[in-house]
Design a protein around this motif. Sequence first.
Motif, PDB file in Angstrom:
ATOM      1  N   ILE A  32       0.845  -1.201   0.000  1.00  0.00           N
ATOM      2  CA  ILE A  32       0.000   0.000   0.000  1.00  0.00           C
ATOM      3  C   ILE A  32       0.878   1.248   0.000  1.00  0.00           C
ATOM      4  O   ILE A  32       0.638   2.196  -0.748  1.00  0.00           O
ATOM      5  N   THR A  33       1.928   1.234   0.812  1.00  0.00           N
ATOM      6  CA  THR A  33       2.850   2.376   0.889  1.00  0.00           C
ATOM      7  C   THR A  33       3.509   2.639  -0.455  1.00  0.00           C
ATOM      8  O   THR A  33       3.574   3.791  -0.910  1.00  0.00           O
ATOM      9  N   GLN A  34       4.001   1.597  -1.106  1.00  0.00           N
ATOM     10  CA  GLN A  34       4.665   1.752  -2.403  1.00  0.00           C
ATOM     11  C   GLN A  34       3.698   2.282  -3.458  1.00  0.00           C
ATOM     12  O   GLN A  34       4.066   3.120  -4.284  1.00  0.00           O
ATOM     13  N   ALA A  35       2.457   1.788  -3.440  1.00  0.00           N
ATOM     14  CA  ALA A  35       1.464   2.257  -4.418  1.00  0.00           C
ATOM     15  C   ALA A  35       1.134   3.730  -4.199  1.00  0.00           C
ATOM     16  O   ALA A  35       0.946   4.474  -5.158  1.00  0.00           O
ATOM     17  N   LEU A  36       1.068   4.163  -2.943  1.00  0.00           N
ATOM     18  CA  LEU A  36       0.738   5.558  -2.653  1.00  0.00           C
ATOM     19  C   LEU A  36       1.892   6.509  -2.968  1.00  0.00           C
ATOM     20  O   LEU A  36       1.676   7.700  -3.145  1.00  0.00           O
ATOM     21  N   LYS A  37       3.105   5.998  -3.049  1.00  0.00           N
ATOM     22  CA  LYS A  37       4.260   6.838  -3.383  1.00  0.00           C
ATOM     23  C   LYS A  37       4.261   7.245  -4.846  1.00  0.00           C
ATOM     24  O   LYS A  37       4.871   8.241  -5.214  1.00  0.00           O
ATOM     25  N   LYS A  38       3.555   6.498  -5.694  1.00  0.00           N
ATOM     26  CA  LYS A  38       3.499   6.816  -7.115  1.00  0.00           C
ATOM     27  C   LYS A  38       2.757   8.125  -7.334  1.00  0.00           C
ATOM     28  O   LYS A  38       2.036   8.605  -6.459  1.00  0.00           O
ATOM     29  N   LYS A  39       2.909   8.694  -8.528  1.00  0.00           N
ATOM     30  CA  LYS A  39       2.347  10.005  -8.842  1.00  0.00           C
ATOM     31  C   LYS A  39       0.843  10.092  -8.542  1.00  0.00           C
ATOM     32  O   LYS A  39       0.392  10.978  -7.842  1.00  0.00           O
ATOM     33  N   ASP A  40       0.065   9.202  -9.099  1.00  0.00           N
ATOM     34  CA  ASP A  40      -1.377   9.187  -8.855  1.00  0.00           C
ATOM     35  C   ASP A  40      -1.730   8.008  -7.965  1.00  0.00           C
ATOM     36  O   ASP A  40      -2.600   7.198  -8.290  1.00  0.00           O
ATOM     37  N   GLY A  41      -1.053   7.895  -6.833  1.00  0.00           N
ATOM     38  CA  GLY A  41      -1.186   6.745  -5.957  1.00  0.00           C
ATOM     39  C   GLY A  41      -2.587   6.541  -5.421  1.00  0.00           C
ATOM     40  O   GLY A  41      -3.198   7.463  -4.872  1.00  0.00           O
ATOM     41  N   LYS A  42      -3.111   5.337  -5.623  1.00  0.00           N
ATOM     42  CA  LYS A  42      -4.422   4.975  -5.101  1.00  0.00           C
ATOM     43  C   LYS A  42      -4.489   3.467  -4.953  1.00  0.00           C
ATOM     44  O   LYS A  42      -4.014   2.730  -5.809  1.00  0.00           O
TER      45      LYS A  42
END
Length: 90
Positions: A32-42
């Motif tokens: 979840i943390t890695q996905a939220l670090k992306k530009k449009d993290g969701k």
Amino acid sequence: MKKADLIDKVAEDVGISKTIAAKAIDSITEGITQALKKKDGKVTLVGFGSFSKVRRKARKGRNPQTGEEIKIKACNVVKFSPGKKLKESI
């Protein structure tokens, strides 16, 4: 509920050791943390809810002890929106 309580619950429900349950929970939180670090993290967990990254603008605030006006920098925050099943169960 604390993380240790969650590990105990997962280990008991699934019938696995606490060590494996802890690794699984750590993997989920890291994902979840890695996905939220992306530009449009969701991250969307159907029925449970969605985690999304929101940009909070810079703003003025007050120091509650002194009443002095301070500048609060812009930052990213995580927003959680509960899913339909979670809303209905509470």
